[in-house]
Design a protein around this motif. Structure first.
Motif, short mmCIF file in Angstrom:
data_model
loop_
_atom_site.label_atom_id
_atom_site.label_comp_id
_atom_site.label_asym_id
_atom_site.label_seq_id
_atom_site.Cartn_x
_atom_site.Cartn_y
_atom_site.Cartn_z
N TRP A 597 32.44 48.73 88.39
CA TRP A 597 32.78 49.25 89.72
C TRP A 597 34.09 50.03 89.73
N LYS A 598 35.13 49.48 89.09
CA LYS A 598 36.43 50.13 89.18
C LYS A 598 37.29 49.76 87.98
N GLU A 599 38.17 50.72 87.58
CA GLU A 599 39.11 50.51 86.48
C GLU A 599 40.52 50.73 87.00
N MET A 600 41.44 49.82 86.62
CA MET A 600 42.82 49.95 87.09
C MET A 600 43.77 49.33 86.07
N PRO A 601 45.04 49.76 86.04
CA PRO A 601 46.04 49.11 85.19
C PRO A 601 46.22 47.65 85.60
N ALA A 602 46.54 46.80 84.63
CA ALA A 602 46.66 45.38 84.92
C ALA A 602 47.89 45.06 85.75
N GLY A 603 48.91 45.90 85.70
CA GLY A 603 50.10 45.65 86.52
C GLY A 603 51.23 45.02 85.74
N THR A 604 52.31 44.77 86.44
CA THR A 604 53.55 44.29 85.79
C THR A 604 53.47 42.83 85.38
N ASP A 605 52.49 42.08 85.88
CA ASP A 605 52.36 40.66 85.50
C ASP A 605 51.74 40.50 84.13
N PHE A 606 51.29 41.59 83.52
CA PHE A 606 50.62 41.53 82.23
C PHE A 606 51.33 42.46 81.26
N PRO A 607 51.09 42.28 79.94
CA PRO A 607 51.72 43.18 78.95
C PRO A 607 51.34 44.63 79.19
N GLN A 608 52.22 45.52 78.80
CA GLN A 608 51.98 46.95 78.99
C GLN A 608 50.74 47.39 78.22
N GLY A 609 49.91 48.20 78.89
CA GLY A 609 48.70 48.70 78.26
C GLY A 609 47.44 47.93 78.58
N TRP A 610 47.58 46.78 79.25
CA TRP A 610 46.40 46.01 79.63
C TRP A 610 45.67 46.71 80.78
N ILE A 611 44.34 46.54 80.81
CA ILE A 611 43.49 47.19 81.81
C ILE A 611 42.59 46.13 82.46
N ILE A 612 42.34 46.31 83.77
CA ILE A 612 41.42 45.43 84.49
C ILE A 612 40.18 46.24 84.88
N HIS A 613 39.01 45.65 84.63
CA HIS A 613 37.75 46.20 85.10
C HIS A 613 37.19 45.29 86.19
N VAL A 614 36.77 45.91 87.28
CA VAL A 614 36.15 45.18 88.38
C VAL A 614 34.64 45.44 88.31
N HIS A 615 33.87 44.38 88.32
CA HIS A 615 32.41 44.49 88.29
C HIS A 615 31.84 43.89 89.56
N LYS A 616 30.89 44.59 90.16
CA LYS A 616 30.24 44.15 91.39
C LYS A 616 28.86 43.62 91.05
N ARG A 617 28.62 42.36 91.39
CA ARG A 617 27.33 41.76 91.09
C ARG A 617 26.22 42.48 91.85
N GLN A 618 25.11 42.76 91.14
CA GLN A 618 24.03 43.55 91.73
C GLN A 618 22.85 42.71 92.19
N ASN A 619 22.55 41.63 91.46
CA ASN A 619 21.33 40.87 91.72
C ASN A 619 21.65 39.41 91.98
N GLY A 620 20.61 38.67 92.28
CA GLY A 620 20.76 37.24 92.48
C GLY A 620 21.27 36.89 93.86
N ALA A 621 21.54 35.59 94.05
CA ALA A 621 21.96 35.11 95.36
C ALA A 621 23.32 35.66 95.77
N THR A 622 24.17 36.01 94.78
CA THR A 622 25.51 36.52 95.09
C THR A 622 25.59 38.03 94.97
N GLY A 623 24.46 38.73 94.78
CA GLY A 623 24.45 40.17 94.62
C GLY A 623 25.03 40.89 95.83
N GLY A 624 25.97 41.81 95.58
CA GLY A 624 26.58 42.59 96.64
C GLY A 624 27.67 41.86 97.40
N ARG A 625 27.87 40.58 97.16
CA ARG A 625 28.85 39.81 97.93
C ARG A 625 30.01 39.29 97.07
N PHE A 626 29.87 39.35 95.75
CA PHE A 626 30.91 38.84 94.87
C PHE A 626 31.23 39.88 93.79
#
Length: 699
Positions: A597-626
């Protein structure tokens, strides 16, 4: 030339001191120890000369390994111990008389001033007669001469001693032993002998208790400082003198054993006091390889340093590949043809060196690997009738049944891709040089009957499929996976098989077949896997149950995180551009996930160069909500939860910011997953010990 003066205090009867009354000073008399009334001559002390000449055997063995086994030629097992620790209650240590210094590994100046050090060894030369015997009186080792042929004033004789079978390893390394395999000047023999020594060093470090290991580190602290100072001084010296060869070897091996010590201490941290652990890490930091421009400059631009670096890298790579019987003795000409050995050198030596010194990056190295495999495939498939080219696929003659079985191993039933090649040549005349070869190729049927051509050369069929799988794919795959961890995840077995034109299914079948050690399992194969967690479990005597660390904050923090997730879900479509540039290939591959879903820098709480990926659930009981978060470190490690992030951050702290070492610690401290079956039996001892390791890394 040394002169020995006979006097009443030097003449001995049956290797014991005689009295002055039997001494007659007459220069006209010739002396022989075998004459009536005569005895042996005490030609001086071999040692010890200083308290430091007596070492614990464990300390000496480590020094002997560092200095490329030079001290081994000058040492004695010592029965009468003058070491400060001898006789202590509960002490079962053996001791060694070592007259070499801690700077060069060669005999120190005081030892050189005494005659015994200059006595030669007869070896297996039957034309030389022993006339010196070493004995151990109360205060050390003395040499006694007992010439059989009479000698007069002014006569010279060569003093000769025989050290027996215990000295055979030294003879073989120098090239005058009973073995016909050759000295350490022959690469395959040197690597094979040193493989055995590396297995011993690893086993010792991984089986000793923390206190003994700390004692060893303290004992070699001065040696480490001197090695670093001497080798660092080469930066401003051109050319580097040849007598620095042993010091540079010691430096590279010091870096290697530092990684073993560090892994062992991390695995045993729960059994050690914080003070002891901190001191150990401080000592190891001195021994650690500094990945900086100064080290790279010396390794690239100084020929002697580069030569020794390549040698040590080759030995370290082969040691790693031998674990779990993945690739055994890859420079042995009876197991591997010249084509396979070239691949070993290119990947396990040259590419590792180039990546270590920054000559090439991971992407360039990976392309070189595929190109190397493809070139090897082309060479085998286009093999000609010339002897020179055909010798590239030959194996040295051997009677070892395990090796012969490996050479006849059947991987696949396919016999389509065969080529007519030379099968046998005459052992006489111009072809005598080929007489030592067992196989000039690996054949589909070893007993097939062939017709001898008019030129005396028989022809048969070569199994190209076997060469591709056993001599190319196995070598490349194992070398990349074990020796190049930074590109192991970028590497693909499927692409390798495509490059050499073999089926992936056949390659997987071949790789699943464990190689059998053809010589000696205990000597040449490490009993330890890459992970050290099992090592700690193996030797632990205490069981410490880890307390579960709560990873979720207070309810207020939890509500804030839920609100952040809700806002991300409201942002619309998944990100398709404006990605962070120059990232690891694992990050790029994760962008192709259906749930990304989205890519962003991890921020100052993590070592320099770390990256966070956000994934949006597509299927199942939690699809679209988590949504799910994934963290990527600089070296591309994917962390799937905050628990894993916490563990990796603790490992990073122990590794003092080195993410490659931290990744190894992270893998070593993995928590065993509980069985989903309620009635399943769990090995409680292994689980509790594994949890104790995790507890030390998390708390």
């Amino acid at each position: 030339m040394v002169k020995v003066f006979l006097g009443p205090n030097r003449i001995h009867d049956d290797f014991g001191p005689d009295n002055d009354d039997n001494y007659i000073e007459d220069n006209s008399i010739k002396f022989s120890s075998w004459d009536e009334g005569c005895g042996s001559i005490d030609i001086g002390s071999y040692g010890p000369f200083f308290p430091s000449d007596i070492k614990k055997e464990s300390h000496y063995e480590l020094k002997n390994f560092l200095f490329d086994f030079e001290p081994q030629g000058w040492s004695y097992g010592f029965n009468h111990c003058m070491h400060k620790d001898s006789g202590k209650k509960g002490s079962n240590d053996n001791f060694v008389l070592d007259i070499t210094d801690d700077f060069t590994g060669e005999p120190h100046l005081r030892a050189r001033e005494n005659i015994p050090m200059h006595v030669n060894e007869t070896g297996h030369n039957i034309n030389l007669e022993v006339n010196v015997t070493p004995l151990e009186p109360e205060q050390g080792v003395h040499y006694y001469a007992h010439p059989k042929n009479p000698i007069g004033v002014g006569d010279t004789i060569e003093l000769l001693v025989n050290y027996g079978d215990i000295y055979e390893e030294v003879r073989e390394r120098k090239g005058y032993g009973k073995s016909t395999l050759g000295s350490d000047q022959i690469e395959s023999q040197r690597v094979k002998r040193n493989q055995c020594e590396r297995v011993k060093v690893e086993d010792f470090i991984m089986s000793e208790n923390p206190e003994e290991l700390y004692d060893i580190l303290l004992s070699i602290r001065g040696m480490v400082d001197s090695i670093l100072d001497l080798t660092d001084s080469c930066l401003n010296v051109t050319p580097v003198p040849e007598n620095m060869r042993r010091q540079w070897t010691a430096r590279f091996r010091m870096h290697w054993i530092e990684t073993l010590f560090r892994k062992r201490f991390v695995a045993l941290q729960s059994q050690m006091s914080p003070y002891l652990f901190s001191n150990m890490m401080h000592l190891l930091d001195k021994m650690k390889y500094n990945n900086n421009s100064k080290a790279h400059h010396m390794m690239i631009n100084i020929p002697l340093v580069k030569e020794l670096a390549l040698k040590e890298i080759m030995e370290e790579s082969i040691f790693l590949c031998s674990k779990k019987h993945r690739l055994l003795h890859p420079l042995d000409p009876s197991l591997w043809c010249a084509l396979a050995q070239d691949i070993v050198h290119e990947i396990g030596q040259t590419l590792v060196f180039e990546l270590k010194t920054g000559i090439c990056n991971e992407t360039q190295a990976l392309e070189k690997i595929y190109r190397l495999a493809q070139d090897a495939s082309t060479e085998v498939r286009n093999i000609g009738q010339t002897r020179k080219r055909f010798m590239r696929l030959a194996f040295k003659k051997t009677e070892n049944d395990i090796i012969r079985k490996f050479l006849k191993m059947k991987i696949t039933s396919s016999t389509e891709k065969v080529k007519p090649v030379l099968k046998h040549v005459k052992d006489k005349g111009a072809d005598a040089q080929f007489g030592h070869l067992q196989y000039l190729a690996r054949f589909i049927q070893a007993e097939e009957t062939v017709e001898v051509a008019p030129d005396g050369i028989a022809r048969s069929n070569i199994d190209i499929q076997w060469y591709m799988l056993c001599q190319v794919v196995r070598v490349v795959h194992v070398m990349v996976r074990m020796c190049l961890p930074t590109i192991a995840k970028m590497y693909s077995l499927e692409r390798l098989c495509t490059s050499v034109e073999v089926a992936v299914s056949d390659a997987k079948i071949m790789l699943q077949k464990k190689m059998i050690e053809p010589y000696n399992e205990e000597l040449y194969v490490s009993p330890y896997a890459e992970s050290c967690s099992n090592i700690a479990i193996k030797h632990d005597t205490k069981r410490i149950t880890a307390t579960r660390v709560r990873q979720i904050g207070a309810s207020g923090d939890r509500n804030q995180k839920m609100e952040e997730r809700r806002q991300i879900l409201l942002q619309g479509f998944a990100q398709t551009d404006n990605f962070i540039p120059n990232v690891h290939i694992n990050v790029m591959q994760n962008r192709q996930s259906k749930t990304f879903w989205k890519e962003m820098p991890a921020g100052t709480d993590f070592p320099q160069g770390w990256i966070i990926h956000v994934h949006k659930r597509q299927n199942g009981a939690t699809g679209g909500r988590f949504i799910d978060y994934y963290w990527f470190t600089r070296n591309g490690k994917k962390l799937r939860s905050r628990v894993e992030v916490k563990r990796f951050m603790n490992a990073l702290e122990l590794a003092r910011g080195d993410e490659d070492i931290a990744l190894g610690i992270f893998k070593e401290t993995s928590i065993p997953r509980p069985s989903k079956c309620p009635n399943a039996q769990v090995n409680t001892e292994q689980t509790s010990k594994s949890q104790s390791i995790v507890s030390s890394a998390v708390t």
